[in-house]
Design a protein around this motif. Structure first.
Motif, short mmCIF file in Angstrom:
data_model
loop_
_atom_site.label_atom_id
_atom_site.label_comp_id
_atom_site.label_asym_id
_atom_site.label_seq_id
_atom_site.Cartn_x
_atom_site.Cartn_y
_atom_site.Cartn_z
N ALA A 71 4.70 -14.54 4.93
CA ALA A 71 5.51 -13.75 5.86
C ALA A 71 4.60 -13.07 6.88
CB ALA A 71 6.30 -12.70 5.08
N GLU A 72 5.21 -12.74 8.03
CA GLU A 72 4.52 -12.01 9.08
C GLU A 72 5.23 -10.68 9.30
OE1 GLU A 72 4.65 -14.51 12.52
OE2 GLU A 72 3.11 -15.85 11.74
N GLN A 73 4.48 -9.62 9.46
CA GLN A 73 5.06 -8.29 9.67
C GLN A 73 5.80 -8.24 10.99
OE1 GLN A 73 2.38 -5.00 9.21
NE2 GLN A 73 3.86 -3.52 9.89
N ILE A 74 6.95 -7.57 10.98
CA ILE A 74 7.75 -7.34 12.18
C ILE A 74 7.57 -5.88 12.57
CG2 ILE A 74 10.09 -7.25 13.13
CD1 ILE A 74 10.89 -9.33 11.03
N GLU A 75 7.30 -5.63 13.83
CA GLU A 75 7.18 -4.25 14.29
C GLU A 75 8.52 -3.55 14.15
OE1 GLU A 75 4.40 -2.67 15.11
OE2 GLU A 75 3.35 -4.52 14.63
N ASP A 76 8.52 -2.33 13.67
CA ASP A 76 9.74 -1.56 13.46
C ASP A 76 10.15 -0.91 14.77
OD1 ASP A 76 11.87 -0.13 12.55
OD2 ASP A 76 10.73 1.10 11.15
N ASP A 77 11.31 -1.34 15.31
CA ASP A 77 11.79 -0.77 16.57
C ASP A 77 12.78 0.37 16.34
OD1 ASP A 77 14.01 -2.12 15.68
OD2 ASP A 77 14.11 -3.51 17.36
N GLY A 115 0.79 -1.22 0.00
CA GLY A 115 0.00 0.00 0.00
C GLY A 115 0.82 1.27 0.00
N GLY A 116 1.96 1.27 -0.70
CA GLY A 116 2.78 2.47 -0.79
C GLY A 116 3.73 2.68 0.36
N ARG A 117 3.80 1.75 1.31
CA ARG A 117 4.77 1.87 2.40
C ARG A 117 5.59 0.59 2.50
NH1 ARG A 117 1.26 0.31 7.66
NH2 ARG A 117 3.23 -0.48 8.39
N ILE A 118 6.77 0.70 3.05
CA ILE A 118 7.67 -0.43 3.20
C ILE A 118 7.56 -0.97 4.62
CG2 ILE A 118 10.08 -1.20 3.12
CD1 ILE A 118 9.03 -0.40 0.40
N VAL A 119 7.36 -2.27 4.75
CA VAL A 119 7.31 -2.90 6.07
C VAL A 119 8.34 -4.03 6.12
CG1 VAL A 119 4.88 -2.37 6.45
CG2 VAL A 119 5.49 -4.53 5.41
N ARG A 120 8.81 -4.32 7.33
CA ARG A 120 9.73 -5.44 7.53
C ARG A 120 8.90 -6.66 7.88
NH1 ARG A 120 14.54 -4.02 11.46
NH2 ARG A 120 13.06 -5.06 12.77
N ALA A 121 9.33 -7.81 7.37
CA ALA A 121 8.60 -9.04 7.64
C ALA A 121 9.57 -10.20 7.75
CB ALA A 121 7.60 -9.31 6.52
N LYS A 122 9.15 -11.24 8.47
CA LYS A 122 9.97 -12.45 8.54
C LYS A 122 9.25 -13.53 7.74
CE LYS A 122 8.07 -14.34 12.81
NZ LYS A 122 8.36 -14.90 14.11
N ILE A 123 10.02 -14.31 7.00
CA ILE A 123 9.47 -15.40 6.20
C ILE A 123 9.10 -16.54 7.13
CG2 ILE A 123 9.99 -17.10 4.42
CD1 ILE A 123 11.89 -14.99 3.20
N VAL A 124 7.87 -17.05 6.98
CA VAL A 124 7.43 -18.16 7.82
C VAL A 124 7.28 -19.44 7.01
CG1 VAL A 124 6.35 -16.73 9.60
CG2 VAL A 124 5.00 -17.45 7.64
N ALA A 125 7.14 -19.34 5.68
CA ALA A 125 7.02 -20.52 4.84
C ALA A 125 7.30 -20.16 3.38
CB ALA A 125 5.64 -21.14 4.96
N ILE A 126 7.90 -21.09 2.67
CA ILE A 126 8.11 -20.94 1.22
C ILE A 126 7.63 -22.22 0.57
CG2 ILE A 126 9.79 -20.66 -0.64
CD1 ILE A 126 11.59 -19.17 1.29
N HIS A 127 6.74 -22.08 -0.41
CA HIS A 127 6.23 -23.22 -1.15
C HIS A 127 6.59 -23.02 -2.62
CE1 HIS A 127 3.89 -24.46 2.33
NE2 HIS A 127 3.52 -23.18 2.46
#
Length: 51
Positions: A33-39, A7-19
């Motif tokens: 992937a699941e979003q990681i809160e930006d600290d 949606g026009g913004r960059i978020v950090r995420a961790k990969i939880v599965a690759i198929h």
């Protein structure tokens, strides 16, 4: 960790599965992937570095 544009913004995420699936020379991949809160710290930052 990956950076993803949503949606026009960059978020950090961790990969939880690759198929993946392959058929001849063609391949399809789905990455979950699941979003990681930006600290506010760089990705390789360790709290031990602060001491």
């Amino acid at each position: 960790m990956i950076k993803v544009g949503i949606g026009g913004r960059i978020v950090r995420a961790k990969i939880v599965a690759i198929h993946g699936s392959h058929s001849g020379l063609t391949g399809t991949f789905e990455i979950s992937a699941e979003q990681i809160e930006d600290d506010g710290n760089p990705p390789d930052h360790s709290d031990e570095d602060d001491f």
